[in-house]
Design a protein around this motif. Structure first.
Motif, PDB file in Angstrom:
ATOM      1  N   CYS A 171      38.550 -40.582  15.856  1.00 30.71           N
ATOM      2  CA  CYS A 171      39.010 -41.930  16.193  1.00 30.71           C
ATOM      3  C   CYS A 171      38.168 -42.983  15.480  1.00 30.71           C
ATOM      4  CB  CYS A 171      38.943 -42.142  17.709  1.00 30.71           C
ATOM      5  SG  CYS A 171      39.994 -40.999  18.648  1.00 30.71           S
ATOM      6  N   HIS A 210      49.480 -44.768  22.226  1.00 35.25           N
ATOM      7  CA  HIS A 210      49.078 -43.768  21.246  1.00 35.25           C
ATOM      8  C   HIS A 210      50.137 -42.692  21.044  1.00 35.25           C
ATOM      9  CE1 HIS A 210      45.839 -41.503  19.090  1.00 35.25           C
ATOM     10  NE2 HIS A 210      45.349 -42.715  18.959  1.00 35.25           N
ATOM     11  N   MET A 267      42.724 -38.483  21.209  1.00 31.07           N
ATOM     12  CA  MET A 267      41.980 -39.462  22.003  1.00 31.07           C
ATOM     13  C   MET A 267      40.727 -38.865  22.638  1.00 31.07           C
ATOM     14  SD  MET A 267      45.052 -41.489  23.960  1.00 31.07           S
ATOM     15  CE  MET A 267      43.837 -42.329  24.989  1.00 31.07           C
ATOM     16  N   VAL A 326      46.356 -47.039  26.733  1.00 33.30           N
ATOM     17  CA  VAL A 326      46.096 -46.610  25.352  1.00 33.30           C
ATOM     18  C   VAL A 326      46.829 -45.310  25.059  1.00 33.30           C
ATOM     19  CG1 VAL A 326      44.309 -45.835  23.742  1.00 33.30           C
ATOM     20  CG2 VAL A 326      43.885 -47.805  25.213  1.00 33.30           C
ATOM     21  N   GLY A 328      40.604 -44.341  20.318  1.00 34.12           N
ATOM     22  CA  GLY A 328      41.935 -44.366  19.734  1.00 34.12           C
ATOM     23  C   GLY A 328      41.865 -44.479  18.224  1.00 34.12           C
TER      24      GLY A 328
END
Length: 249
Positions: free
Chosen positions: A92, A164, A86, A160, A107
């Motif tokens: 990402c 994740h 992240m 997130v 993400g």
């Protein structure tokens, strides 16, 4: 602050086949020197039949009934690696621009979509919208961008992060945002952890309830924000309310 761990499995490692003495005698070797690589503590654990590594380390070794197959898990390292991704935008493919200052939160679509059905629908909806808008230009966008207006940036980053990698730290400042996010994105285990944190605060650290309520006030537009605010209002004692008023002034 408390650590909330997801109960959902992220990845199951491949099963490892154990070679028995008969296999070794037939000329097959694992490639390791069995006489020098085993410490006394490991040898002791082996003789006592221990099949699990300390759960606090996120490690696990599980054998089936016959002991012919082993499943090894190192979830702590996996979570750390997913969390690290992240912080690396180049790895990402989705960016959330959060709040009025449009703070970027990064993400991976594949991970987020498989961990939360609501997140999958959000990503798919925005991806389709971008595709329609870009058809005439025939351009390709490597990273999807999604605007998020109803969350504080740090709270959404934690949401997130939990989706994740299945792990997040809950504190009195973020619990309101995490609770609202848990409800919106269908994270039942996180939602339960948030309510459990509030309950423990009411029992052991009542002064922290004022901080939690201030956080809930930022999410008064969310049904669970209202629910948390009302819950704290009933838990606050006159003394705690007076301290909160003096602190604010």
């Amino acid at each position: 602050m408390e650590r909330a761990e997801s109960t959902a499995r992220l990845v199951d490692n491949d099963q490892l086949d154990l070679l028995n003495e008969q296999t070794e005698s037939e000329g097959f070797s694992s490639g390791y020197d069995s006489s020098s690589d085993i410490s006394d503590s490991e040898l002791s654990a082996f003789h006592h039949g221990d099949s699990h590594v300390d759960a606090d380390d996120g490690l696990g070794l599980e054998c089936d009934v016959n002991g012919s197959n082993v499943k090894y898990q190192n979830t702590s390292a996996l979570c750390d690696h997913l969390k690290y991704i992240m912080s690396m935008p180049d790895l990402c493919d989705v960016t959330f621009l959060v709040g009025p200052t449009r703070v970027p939160i990064y993400g991976v679509k594949a991970i987020l979509s498989t961990r939360s059905r609501v997140m999958y629908q959000l990503i798919l909806k925005n991806k389709r919208a971008v595709s329609e808008a870009k058809k005439s230009r025939k351009t390709r966008q490597s990273r999807l961008t999604i605007e998020v207006n109803k969350y504080q940036a740090e709270d959404f980053r934690k949401i997130v992060q939990f989706i994740h990698c299945g792990s997040v730290d809950i504190d009195s400042r973020s619990v309101a945002g995490l609770l609202c996010g848990a409800k919106q994105f269908g994270l039942d285990d996180l939602r339960g952890a948030c309510w459990d944190y509030v309950r423990k605060c009411s029992q052991t650290r009542p002064k922290s309830l004022t901080t939690i309520q201030r956080g809930a006030n930022q999410y008064i537009h969310h049904r669970y924000g209202i629910k948390l605010f009302t819950k704290i209002e009933h838990l606050l004692t006159p003394t705690t309310k007076r301290v909160a008023t003096e602190t604010t002034v």
